[in-house]
Design a protein around this motif. Structure first.
Motif, PDB file in Angstrom:
ATOM      1  N   TYR A 186     115.901 -25.469  18.367  1.00 39.10           N
ATOM      2  CA  TYR A 186     116.014 -24.722  17.113  1.00 39.10           C
ATOM      3  C   TYR A 186     114.754 -24.877  16.260  1.00 39.10           C
ATOM      4  N   LEU A 187     114.287 -26.114  16.101  1.00 40.15           N
ATOM      5  CA  LEU A 187     113.110 -26.353  15.262  1.00 40.15           C
ATOM      6  C   LEU A 187     111.849 -25.726  15.845  1.00 40.15           C
ATOM      7  N   LEU A 188     111.712 -25.769  17.167  1.00 41.87           N
ATOM      8  CA  LEU A 188     110.566 -25.112  17.801  1.00 41.87           C
ATOM      9  C   LEU A 188     110.634 -23.597  17.614  1.00 41.87           C
ATOM     10  N   VAL A 202     108.374 -21.644  15.123  1.00 42.20           N
ATOM     11  CA  VAL A 202     107.010 -21.209  15.451  1.00 42.20           C
ATOM     12  C   VAL A 202     106.973 -19.723  15.796  1.00 42.20           C
ATOM     13  N   PRO A 203     107.760 -19.240  16.799  1.00 41.42           N
ATOM     14  CA  PRO A 203     107.762 -17.792  17.054  1.00 41.42           C
ATOM     15  C   PRO A 203     108.270 -16.985  15.867  1.00 41.42           C
ATOM     16  N   MET A 204     109.149 -17.575  15.062  1.00 44.57           N
ATOM     17  CA  MET A 204     109.628 -16.885  13.857  1.00 44.57           C
ATOM     18  C   MET A 204     108.459 -16.599  12.915  1.00 44.57           C
ATOM     19  N   GLU A 205     107.622 -17.603  12.691  1.00 43.89           N
ATOM     20  CA  GLU A 205     106.465 -17.427  11.809  1.00 43.89           C
ATOM     21  C   GLU A 205     105.462 -16.443  12.398  1.00 43.89           C
ATOM     22  N   VAL A 206     105.232 -16.527  13.704  1.00 43.96           N
ATOM     23  CA  VAL A 206     104.300 -15.604  14.362  1.00 43.96           C
ATOM     24  C   VAL A 206     104.783 -14.168  14.216  1.00 43.96           C
TER      25      VAL A 206
END
Length: 526
Positions: free
Chosen positions: A463-465, A468-472
Protein backbone atom coordinates in the motif's frame (compact mmCIF):
# COMPACT_ATOMS: atom_id res chain seq x y z
CA UNK A 1 19.78 16.45 9.43
CA UNK A 2 23.23 15.10 10.22
CA UNK A 3 23.37 13.59 13.68
CA UNK A 4 25.87 14.73 16.26
CA UNK A 5 28.27 12.27 17.87
CA UNK A 6 27.23 10.12 20.80
CA UNK A 7 29.41 12.03 23.16
CA UNK A 8 27.56 15.29 22.58
CA UNK A 9 25.52 16.54 25.52
CA UNK A 10 21.74 16.26 25.50
CA UNK A 11 21.14 20.01 25.33
CA UNK A 12 23.79 20.34 22.62
CA UNK A 13 22.34 17.88 20.12
CA UNK A 14 18.79 19.13 20.71
CA UNK A 15 19.91 22.69 20.04
CA UNK A 16 21.56 21.57 16.79
CA UNK A 17 18.33 19.88 15.64
CA UNK A 18 16.25 22.94 16.54
CA UNK A 19 18.68 25.35 14.87
CA UNK A 20 18.86 23.18 11.75
CA UNK A 21 15.10 23.09 11.22
CA UNK A 22 14.89 26.85 11.93
CA UNK A 23 17.40 27.51 9.14
CA UNK A 24 15.34 25.31 6.83
CA UNK A 25 12.23 27.34 7.69
CA UNK A 26 14.12 30.50 6.74
CA UNK A 27 14.99 28.98 3.38
CA UNK A 28 11.28 28.37 2.75
CA UNK A 29 10.34 32.06 3.18
CA UNK A 30 10.20 32.85 -0.59
CA UNK A 31 8.02 29.82 -1.44
CA UNK A 32 4.36 29.79 -2.43
CA UNK A 33 1.82 30.80 0.19
CA UNK A 34 -1.90 30.08 0.15
CA UNK A 35 -4.90 32.32 0.76
CA UNK A 36 -4.33 31.68 4.47
CA UNK A 37 -1.56 34.28 4.19
CA UNK A 38 -4.17 36.88 3.26
CA UNK A 39 -6.52 35.52 5.92
CA UNK A 40 -4.02 36.27 8.67
CA UNK A 41 -3.00 39.61 7.16
CA UNK A 42 -6.66 40.60 7.21
CA UNK A 43 -6.99 39.51 10.83
CA UNK A 44 -3.98 41.68 11.69
CA UNK A 45 -5.78 44.61 10.07
CA UNK A 46 -9.11 43.88 11.78
CA UNK A 47 -7.72 43.60 15.29
CA UNK A 48 -5.40 46.58 14.86
CA UNK A 49 -7.81 49.01 13.19
CA UNK A 50 -11.15 48.24 14.80
CA UNK A 51 -12.53 48.17 18.35
CA UNK A 52 -13.17 44.74 19.84
CA UNK A 53 -16.92 45.22 19.36
CA UNK A 54 -16.45 45.00 15.57
CA UNK A 55 -13.94 42.14 15.33
CA UNK A 56 -16.49 39.39 14.73
CA UNK A 57 -18.77 41.56 12.55
CA UNK A 58 -16.22 42.99 10.11
CA UNK A 59 -16.79 41.51 6.62
CA UNK A 60 -14.97 43.76 4.14
CA UNK A 61 -12.93 40.72 3.13
CA UNK A 62 -14.39 37.27 2.59
CA UNK A 63 -11.77 36.04 5.09
CA UNK A 64 -13.64 37.04 8.23
CA UNK A 65 -12.30 36.38 11.73
CA UNK A 66 -13.42 32.86 12.67
CA UNK A 67 -10.97 31.78 15.40
CA UNK A 68 -11.61 32.10 19.17
CA UNK A 69 -10.81 35.34 21.01
CA UNK A 70 -7.34 34.37 22.29
CA UNK A 71 -6.17 34.00 18.71
CA UNK A 72 -7.72 37.37 17.88
CA UNK A 73 -5.70 38.91 20.73
CA UNK A 74 -2.63 37.08 19.42
CA UNK A 75 -3.16 38.81 16.06
CA UNK A 76 -3.67 42.09 17.90
CA UNK A 77 -0.29 41.76 19.62
CA UNK A 78 1.40 40.81 16.34
CA UNK A 79 -0.17 43.82 14.63
CA UNK A 80 1.66 46.17 16.98
CA UNK A 81 4.93 44.67 15.80
CA UNK A 82 3.76 44.55 12.17
CA UNK A 83 3.26 48.31 12.03
CA UNK A 84 7.05 48.77 12.24
CA UNK A 85 7.47 46.61 9.11
CA UNK A 86 4.72 47.93 6.84
CA UNK A 87 1.79 50.01 8.08
CA UNK A 88 -0.14 49.32 4.88
CA UNK A 89 -0.67 45.66 5.74
CA UNK A 90 -2.89 46.87 8.60
CA UNK A 91 -5.32 48.64 6.29
CA UNK A 92 -8.56 46.66 6.15
CA UNK A 93 -9.26 47.81 2.60
CA UNK A 94 -5.87 46.66 1.26
CA UNK A 95 -7.21 43.28 0.18
CA UNK A 96 -4.60 40.75 -1.01
CA UNK A 97 -1.83 43.10 0.03
CA UNK A 98 1.59 41.42 0.03
CA UNK A 99 4.67 43.61 0.06
CA UNK A 100 8.13 42.14 0.63
CA UNK A 101 8.12 43.48 4.19
CA UNK A 102 4.70 42.00 4.85
CA UNK A 103 5.93 38.64 3.58
CA UNK A 104 9.00 38.75 5.80
CA UNK A 105 7.04 39.79 8.87
CA UNK A 106 4.38 37.10 8.55
CA UNK A 107 6.87 34.35 7.72
CA UNK A 108 9.16 35.30 10.60
CA UNK A 109 6.21 35.61 13.01
CA UNK A 110 5.51 31.90 12.41
CA UNK A 111 9.18 30.97 12.83
CA UNK A 112 9.61 32.99 16.05
CA UNK A 113 6.42 31.69 17.69
CA UNK A 114 7.60 28.15 16.92
CA UNK A 115 9.95 28.62 19.90
CA UNK A 116 7.07 27.37 22.07
CA UNK A 117 6.85 24.22 19.94
CA UNK A 118 10.60 23.62 20.32
CA UNK A 119 10.34 23.97 24.10
CA UNK A 120 7.35 21.61 24.21
CA UNK A 121 9.24 18.97 22.21
CA UNK A 122 12.12 19.25 24.68
CA UNK A 123 9.69 18.68 27.57
CA UNK A 124 8.08 15.70 25.81
CA UNK A 125 11.50 14.09 25.36
CA UNK A 126 11.94 14.16 29.15
CA UNK A 127 8.88 11.90 29.41
CA UNK A 128 10.32 9.13 27.26
CA UNK A 129 11.22 5.84 28.91
CA UNK A 130 14.98 5.26 28.62
CA UNK A 131 14.84 1.45 28.75
CA UNK A 132 15.62 1.15 25.04
CA UNK A 133 18.52 3.62 25.28
CA UNK A 134 21.42 2.71 23.02
CA UNK A 135 25.06 3.74 23.21
CA UNK A 136 24.62 5.41 19.84
CA UNK A 137 22.95 8.80 20.18
CA UNK A 138 21.02 8.47 16.90
CA UNK A 139 19.39 5.25 18.17
CA UNK A 140 18.13 6.76 21.42
CA UNK A 141 14.32 7.18 21.62
CA UNK A 142 14.70 10.80 22.75
CA UNK A 143 16.79 11.69 19.73
CA UNK A 144 14.41 9.92 17.33
CA UNK A 145 11.36 11.62 18.89
CA UNK A 146 13.06 15.03 18.66
CA UNK A 147 13.60 14.56 14.93
CA UNK A 148 10.09 13.18 14.34
CA UNK A 149 8.54 16.24 15.98
CA UNK A 150 10.92 19.09 15.12
CA UNK A 151 11.42 18.00 11.51
CA UNK A 152 7.84 16.87 10.89
CA UNK A 153 7.39 17.48 7.17
CA UNK A 154 3.62 17.95 7.46
CA UNK A 155 4.07 20.84 9.85
CA UNK A 156 6.76 22.34 7.62
CA UNK A 157 4.45 22.14 4.60
CA UNK A 158 1.38 23.54 6.35
CA UNK A 159 3.03 26.32 8.37
CA UNK A 160 6.13 27.38 6.48
CA UNK A 161 4.99 26.98 2.87
CA UNK A 162 1.19 26.91 2.79
CA UNK A 163 1.17 29.33 5.79
CA UNK A 164 -0.53 28.93 9.14
CA UNK A 165 0.30 29.26 12.83
CA UNK A 166 -0.03 25.63 13.92
CA UNK A 167 3.45 25.36 15.44
CA UNK A 168 2.91 27.29 18.66
CA UNK A 169 -0.60 25.81 19.00
CA UNK A 170 0.77 22.27 18.81
CA UNK A 171 3.41 23.48 21.23
CA UNK A 172 0.67 24.28 23.75
CA UNK A 173 -0.86 20.84 23.21
CA UNK A 174 2.42 18.94 23.51
CA UNK A 175 3.37 20.96 26.57
CA UNK A 176 0.04 20.13 28.22
CA UNK A 177 0.63 16.43 27.40
CA UNK A 178 4.13 16.62 28.90
CA UNK A 179 2.74 18.18 32.08
CA UNK A 180 0.24 15.33 32.45
CA UNK A 181 3.06 12.82 31.99
CA UNK A 182 4.92 14.69 34.74
CA UNK A 183 1.80 14.52 36.98
CA UNK A 184 1.48 18.29 36.92
CA UNK A 185 -2.21 17.98 36.18
CA UNK A 186 -3.28 21.53 36.95
CA UNK A 187 -0.68 22.99 34.60
CA UNK A 188 -1.76 20.56 31.88
CA UNK A 189 -5.39 21.56 32.38
CA UNK A 190 -4.59 25.29 32.24
CA UNK A 191 -2.56 24.89 29.05
CA UNK A 192 -5.28 22.90 27.32
CA UNK A 193 -8.01 25.33 28.39
CA UNK A 194 -5.95 28.19 26.93
CA UNK A 195 -5.37 26.17 23.76
CA UNK A 196 -9.12 25.68 23.22
CA UNK A 197 -9.58 29.45 23.22
CA UNK A 198 -6.83 29.85 20.64
CA UNK A 199 -8.23 27.31 18.16
CA UNK A 200 -11.42 25.38 18.69
CA UNK A 201 -10.38 22.42 16.51
CA UNK A 202 -8.75 21.06 19.67
CA UNK A 203 -12.26 20.31 20.94
CA UNK A 204 -11.66 17.07 19.02
CA UNK A 205 -9.43 15.81 21.83
CA UNK A 206 -11.26 17.45 24.77
CA UNK A 207 -13.02 14.17 25.76
CA UNK A 208 -9.65 12.52 26.36
CA UNK A 209 -8.53 15.38 28.62
CA UNK A 210 -11.83 15.55 30.50
CA UNK A 211 -12.08 11.84 31.25
CA UNK A 212 -8.41 11.42 32.11
CA UNK A 213 -8.36 14.36 34.54
CA UNK A 214 -11.59 13.19 36.16
CA UNK A 215 -10.42 9.57 36.47
CA UNK A 216 -6.76 10.05 37.35
CA UNK A 217 -6.76 13.39 39.15
CA UNK A 218 -10.17 13.86 40.79
CA UNK A 219 -10.18 10.22 41.88
CA UNK A 220 -7.01 9.84 43.91
CA UNK A 221 -6.92 6.02 44.23
CA UNK A 222 -7.97 2.82 42.47
CA UNK A 223 -8.82 -0.67 43.70
CA UNK A 224 -6.27 -3.51 43.25
CA UNK A 225 -8.12 -4.63 40.12
CA UNK A 226 -7.85 -1.13 38.63
CA UNK A 227 -11.49 -0.19 39.21
CA UNK A 228 -12.48 3.23 40.51
CA UNK A 229 -12.33 3.68 44.27
CA UNK A 230 -15.38 5.91 44.58
CA UNK A 231 -14.61 7.09 48.10
CA UNK A 232 -11.32 8.56 46.86
CA UNK A 233 -13.11 11.30 44.94
CA UNK A 234 -11.73 14.77 45.66
CA UNK A 235 -14.37 17.46 45.36
CA UNK A 236 -11.69 20.11 45.87
CA UNK A 237 -9.79 18.89 42.80
CA UNK A 238 -12.95 18.89 40.69
CA UNK A 239 -13.72 22.45 41.79
CA UNK A 240 -10.15 23.43 40.94
CA UNK A 241 -10.48 22.06 37.40
CA UNK A 242 -13.90 23.69 36.96
CA UNK A 243 -12.44 26.98 38.18
CA UNK A 244 -9.67 26.77 35.57
CA UNK A 245 -12.19 26.24 32.78
CA UNK A 246 -14.39 29.05 34.08
CA UNK A 247 -11.61 31.60 34.52
CA UNK A 248 -9.99 30.93 31.14
CA UNK A 249 -13.39 31.02 29.42
CA UNK A 250 -14.32 34.21 31.24
CA UNK A 251 -11.06 35.87 30.20
CA UNK A 252 -11.62 34.83 26.58
CA UNK A 253 -15.38 35.23 26.12
CA UNK A 254 -16.17 37.69 28.91
CA UNK A 255 -15.78 40.87 26.83
CA UNK A 256 -18.12 39.50 24.17
CA UNK A 257 -20.62 38.41 26.81
CA UNK A 258 -20.66 41.98 28.13
CA UNK A 259 -21.14 43.24 24.55
CA UNK A 260 -23.94 40.69 24.04
CA UNK A 261 -22.05 39.26 21.04
CA UNK A 262 -21.60 35.59 22.03
CA UNK A 263 -24.13 34.34 19.42
CA UNK A 264 -22.20 36.22 16.71
CA UNK A 265 -18.87 34.83 17.90
CA UNK A 266 -20.19 31.25 17.92
CA UNK A 267 -21.76 31.68 14.48
CA UNK A 268 -18.27 32.52 13.17
CA UNK A 269 -16.60 29.65 15.03
CA UNK A 270 -19.08 27.00 13.88
CA UNK A 271 -20.17 27.82 10.29
CA UNK A 272 -22.20 24.70 9.48
CA UNK A 273 -23.36 26.18 6.17
CA UNK A 274 -19.95 25.44 4.67
CA UNK A 275 -20.93 21.88 3.82
CA UNK A 276 -19.84 18.36 4.69
CA UNK A 277 -16.46 18.46 2.93
CA UNK A 278 -13.83 21.04 2.15
CA UNK A 279 -12.92 21.95 -1.45
CA UNK A 280 -10.36 19.14 -1.39
CA UNK A 281 -11.92 16.20 0.42
CA UNK A 282 -10.05 15.39 3.61
CA UNK A 283 -9.02 11.70 3.35
CA UNK A 284 -11.61 10.35 5.78
CA UNK A 285 -14.77 8.24 5.84
CA UNK A 286 -16.79 10.89 4.01
CA UNK A 287 -14.30 10.91 1.14
CA UNK A 288 -14.97 7.19 0.68
CA UNK A 289 -18.71 7.84 1.08
CA UNK A 290 -18.66 10.63 -1.52
CA UNK A 291 -16.61 8.54 -3.93
CA UNK A 292 -19.02 5.63 -3.59
CA UNK A 293 -21.94 7.97 -4.25
CA UNK A 294 -20.17 9.30 -7.34
CA UNK A 295 -19.50 5.78 -8.65
CA UNK A 296 -23.09 4.71 -8.01
CA UNK A 297 -24.42 7.81 -9.76
CA UNK A 298 -22.26 7.16 -12.84
CA UNK A 299 -23.41 3.52 -12.95
CA UNK A 300 -27.00 4.63 -12.47
CA UNK A 301 -26.77 7.06 -15.37
CA UNK A 302 -25.12 4.48 -17.64
CA UNK A 303 -27.80 1.91 -16.85
CA UNK A 304 -30.48 4.62 -17.15
CA UNK A 305 -31.63 3.96 -13.62
CA UNK A 306 -31.29 7.66 -12.74
CA UNK A 307 -32.90 10.67 -14.35
CA UNK A 308 -30.15 13.22 -15.23
CA UNK A 309 -32.56 16.10 -14.59
CA UNK A 310 -33.11 15.00 -11.00
CA UNK A 311 -29.44 14.81 -10.04
CA UNK A 312 -28.44 17.66 -7.68
CA UNK A 313 -26.58 20.39 -9.53
CA UNK A 314 -24.08 21.04 -6.72
CA UNK A 315 -21.10 18.88 -7.54
CA UNK A 316 -18.97 17.16 -4.96
CA UNK A 317 -15.93 17.63 -7.17
CA UNK A 318 -16.38 21.22 -8.29
CA UNK A 319 -13.73 22.54 -5.92
CA UNK A 320 -16.20 24.82 -4.17
CA UNK A 321 -17.09 24.91 -0.51
CA UNK A 322 -20.84 24.55 -0.55
CA UNK A 323 -23.83 22.61 0.65
CA UNK A 324 -24.87 19.78 -1.61
CA UNK A 325 -27.06 16.73 -1.93
CA UNK A 326 -25.74 13.26 -2.60
CA UNK A 327 -27.11 11.58 -5.68
CA UNK A 328 -27.70 7.98 -4.60
CA UNK A 329 -26.66 7.65 -0.96
CA UNK A 330 -28.49 9.59 1.79
CA UNK A 331 -27.22 13.13 2.26
CA UNK A 332 -25.30 13.81 5.46
CA UNK A 333 -26.28 16.47 8.01
CA UNK A 334 -24.16 18.06 10.76
CA UNK A 335 -26.16 16.07 13.33
CA UNK A 336 -25.28 12.83 11.54
CA UNK A 337 -21.58 13.61 11.65
CA UNK A 338 -21.84 14.53 15.33
CA UNK A 339 -23.52 11.20 16.15
CA UNK A 340 -20.95 9.27 14.11
CA UNK A 341 -18.06 11.13 15.75
CA UNK A 342 -19.35 10.60 19.28
CA UNK A 343 -20.03 6.94 18.58
CA UNK A 344 -16.49 6.50 17.28
CA UNK A 345 -14.96 8.28 20.28
CA UNK A 346 -16.94 6.56 23.06
CA UNK A 347 -15.14 3.16 23.12
CA UNK A 348 -11.74 4.81 23.58
CA UNK A 349 -13.13 7.05 26.32
CA UNK A 350 -14.66 4.03 28.10
CA UNK A 351 -11.30 2.27 27.99
CA UNK A 352 -9.62 5.34 29.46
CA UNK A 353 -12.14 5.33 32.31
CA UNK A 354 -12.20 1.62 33.10
CA UNK A 355 -8.50 0.98 32.40
CA UNK A 356 -6.62 4.29 32.53
CA UNK A 357 -3.10 2.84 31.96
CA UNK A 358 -1.56 6.12 33.04
CA UNK A 359 -0.47 8.95 30.73
CA UNK A 360 0.20 6.58 27.81
CA UNK A 361 -3.38 5.33 27.99
CA UNK A 362 -4.48 8.96 27.91
CA UNK A 363 -2.26 9.63 24.89
CA UNK A 364 -3.72 6.69 22.97
CA UNK A 365 -7.22 7.93 23.75
CA UNK A 366 -6.23 11.43 22.61
CA UNK A 367 -4.97 10.11 19.27
CA UNK A 368 -8.14 8.05 18.80
CA UNK A 369 -10.31 11.08 19.59
CA UNK A 370 -8.36 13.12 17.04
CA UNK A 371 -8.57 10.40 14.40
CA UNK A 372 -12.26 9.66 15.05
CA UNK A 373 -13.11 13.35 14.71
CA UNK A 374 -11.03 13.53 11.54
CA UNK A 375 -12.76 10.45 10.17
CA UNK A 376 -16.36 11.50 10.82
CA UNK A 377 -16.36 15.26 11.52
CA UNK A 378 -18.19 17.98 9.60
CA UNK A 379 -16.20 20.05 7.09
CA UNK A 380 -12.86 18.58 8.16
CA UNK A 381 -9.70 20.11 6.69
CA UNK A 382 -6.95 17.79 5.49
CA UNK A 383 -4.51 19.65 7.76
CA UNK A 384 -6.33 18.29 10.84
CA UNK A 385 -4.52 14.95 10.39
CA UNK A 386 -1.53 16.57 12.13
CA UNK A 387 -3.61 16.59 15.32
CA UNK A 388 -3.21 12.80 15.39
CA UNK A 389 0.25 12.46 13.79
CA UNK A 390 2.18 14.64 16.25
CA UNK A 391 1.03 13.01 19.52
CA UNK A 392 1.29 9.59 17.85
CA UNK A 393 4.99 10.35 17.38
CA UNK A 394 5.44 10.06 21.15
CA UNK A 395 3.85 6.60 21.18
CA UNK A 396 5.91 5.46 18.19
CA UNK A 397 9.19 5.33 20.11
CA UNK A 398 7.68 3.29 22.94
CA UNK A 399 6.19 0.18 21.29
CA UNK A 400 6.82 -1.55 17.95
CA UNK A 401 3.08 -1.96 17.29
CA UNK A 402 2.54 1.77 17.77
CA UNK A 403 5.55 2.51 15.56
CA UNK A 404 3.99 0.44 12.78
CA UNK A 405 0.67 2.29 13.02
CA UNK A 406 2.49 5.62 13.19
CA UNK A 407 4.45 4.94 9.99
CA UNK A 408 1.31 4.07 8.02
CA UNK A 409 -0.55 7.07 9.45
CA UNK A 410 2.21 9.62 9.02
CA UNK A 411 3.25 8.53 5.51
CA UNK A 412 -0.34 8.52 4.26
CA UNK A 413 -1.31 11.66 6.19
CA UNK A 414 1.67 13.66 4.95
CA UNK A 415 1.09 12.61 1.36
CA UNK A 416 -2.55 13.73 1.66
CA UNK A 417 -1.22 17.27 2.24
CA UNK A 418 0.43 17.41 -1.19
CA UNK A 419 -2.59 19.02 -2.94
CA UNK A 420 -2.11 22.05 -0.69
CA UNK A 421 1.03 22.84 -2.74
CA UNK A 422 -0.09 22.74 -6.36
CA UNK A 423 2.46 25.14 -7.88
CA UNK A 424 5.33 23.76 -9.98
CA UNK A 425 8.27 25.30 -8.03
CA UNK A 426 7.07 23.63 -4.82
CA UNK A 427 6.75 20.16 -6.39
CA UNK A 428 10.40 19.10 -5.79
CA UNK A 429 10.36 20.74 -2.35
CA UNK A 430 7.37 18.80 -1.02
CA UNK A 431 8.65 15.54 -2.52
CA UNK A 432 12.10 16.09 -1.01
CA UNK A 433 10.73 17.00 2.43
CA UNK A 434 8.47 13.97 2.53
CA UNK A 435 11.16 11.57 1.27
CA UNK A 436 13.64 12.92 3.81
CA UNK A 437 11.22 12.54 6.71
CA UNK A 438 9.74 9.21 5.61
CA UNK A 439 13.11 7.54 5.01
CA UNK A 440 14.38 8.76 8.36
CA UNK A 441 11.27 7.75 10.32
CA UNK A 442 11.15 4.24 8.81
CA UNK A 443 14.88 3.59 9.16
CA UNK A 444 15.19 4.99 12.69
CA UNK A 445 12.16 3.13 14.04
CA UNK A 446 13.24 -0.10 12.34
CA UNK A 447 16.61 0.26 14.05
CA UNK A 448 14.99 1.05 17.40
CA UNK A 449 12.81 -2.09 17.22
CA UNK A 450 15.20 -4.31 15.25
CA UNK A 451 14.92 -7.10 17.83
CA UNK A 452 11.16 -7.33 17.33
CA UNK A 453 9.04 -8.43 14.39
CA UNK A 454 9.08 -6.35 11.15
CA UNK A 455 7.14 -3.09 11.37
CA UNK A 456 5.31 -3.72 8.06
CA UNK A 457 3.51 -6.75 6.66
CA UNK A 458 3.35 -7.33 2.91
CA UNK A 459 -0.01 -5.59 2.57
CA UNK A 460 1.15 -2.42 4.31
CA UNK A 461 4.36 -2.39 2.27
CA UNK A 462 2.42 -2.77 -0.97
CA UNK A 463 0.00 0.00 0.00
CA UNK A 464 2.71 2.50 0.97
CA UNK A 465 4.74 1.78 -2.16
CA UNK A 466 1.55 2.51 -4.10
CA UNK A 467 1.96 6.17 -3.19
CA UNK A 468 4.84 6.37 -5.68
CA UNK A 469 2.82 5.50 -8.83
CA UNK A 470 -0.01 7.62 -7.40
CA UNK A 471 2.27 10.67 -7.32
CA UNK A 472 3.68 9.91 -10.78
CA UNK A 473 0.18 9.62 -12.25
CA UNK A 474 -1.22 12.74 -10.56
CA UNK A 475 1.75 15.08 -11.06
CA UNK A 476 3.55 13.86 -14.18
CA UNK A 477 1.09 11.87 -16.32
CA UNK A 478 -2.42 13.29 -15.81
CA UNK A 479 -1.53 16.94 -16.69
CA UNK A 480 -0.59 15.77 -20.22
CA UNK A 481 -3.81 13.85 -20.88
CA UNK A 482 -7.04 15.10 -22.42
CA UNK A 483 -8.81 14.28 -19.14
CA UNK A 484 -7.27 17.34 -17.52
CA UNK A 485 -9.86 19.57 -19.21
CA UNK A 486 -12.88 17.32 -18.86
CA UNK A 487 -12.16 15.74 -15.45
CA UNK A 488 -9.80 18.16 -13.62
CA UNK A 489 -10.86 16.81 -10.22
CA UNK A 490 -9.53 13.26 -10.76
CA UNK A 491 -6.08 13.77 -9.11
CA UNK A 492 -7.69 15.24 -6.00
CA UNK A 493 -10.29 12.49 -5.89
CA UNK A 494 -7.70 9.71 -6.29
CA UNK A 495 -5.39 11.23 -3.67
CA UNK A 496 -8.21 11.71 -1.19
CA UNK A 497 -9.68 8.24 -1.61
CA UNK A 498 -6.32 6.41 -1.64
CA UNK A 499 -5.13 8.22 1.49
CA UNK A 500 -8.50 7.70 3.17
CA UNK A 501 -7.93 3.95 2.93
CA UNK A 502 -4.57 4.19 4.72
CA UNK A 503 -5.78 6.56 7.44
CA UNK A 504 -8.88 4.42 8.04
CA UNK A 505 -6.64 1.36 8.33
CA UNK A 506 -4.36 3.10 10.87
CA UNK A 507 -7.38 4.25 12.87
CA UNK A 508 -8.83 0.73 12.90
CA UNK A 509 -5.51 -0.87 13.90
CA UNK A 510 -4.98 1.55 16.76
CA UNK A 511 -8.54 1.00 17.96
CA UNK A 512 -8.08 -2.78 17.89
CA UNK A 513 -4.85 -2.39 19.85
CA UNK A 514 -6.49 -0.21 22.52
CA UNK A 515 -9.64 -2.34 22.88
CA UNK A 516 -7.63 -5.58 22.96
CA UNK A 517 -5.37 -4.18 25.67
CA UNK A 518 -8.40 -3.09 27.66
CA UNK A 519 -10.14 -6.49 27.40
CA UNK A 520 -6.97 -8.50 28.07
CA UNK A 521 -6.27 -6.37 31.15
CA UNK A 522 -9.74 -7.03 32.53
CA UNK A 523 -9.44 -10.78 31.86
CA UNK A 524 -6.11 -10.98 33.70
CA UNK A 525 -7.54 -9.17 36.72
CA UNK A 526 -10.50 -11.54 36.87
Amino acid sequence: MAAPRAGTGCGHWFSILALGVTLLKCLLIPTYHSTDFEVHRNWLAITHSLPISQWYYEATSEWTLDYPPFFAWFEYVLSHVAKYFDQEMLNIHNLNYCSSRTLLFQRFSVIVTDALFVYAVHECCKCIDGKKASKELTEKPKFILSVLLLWNCGLLIVDHIHFQYNGFLFGLMLLSIARLFQKRHMEGAVLFAILLHFKHIYLYVAPAYGIYLLRSYCFTASKPDGAVRWNSFSFIRLISLALIVFLVSALSLGPFLVLNQLPQVFSRLFPFKRGLCHAYWAPNFWALYNALDKVLSVIGLELKLLDPTEIPRASMTSGLVQQFEHTVLPSVTPLTTLICTMTAILPSVFCLWFKPQGPRGFLRCLVLCALSSFMFGWHVHEKAILLAILPMSILSVDKASDASIFLVLTTTGHYSLFPLLFTAPELPIKIFLMLLFTIYSISSLKTLFRKEKPLFNWMETFYLLGLVPMEVCCEFVFPFTSWKLTYPFIPLLLTSVYCAVGITYAWFRLYVSVLTGCLVGKTKKQ
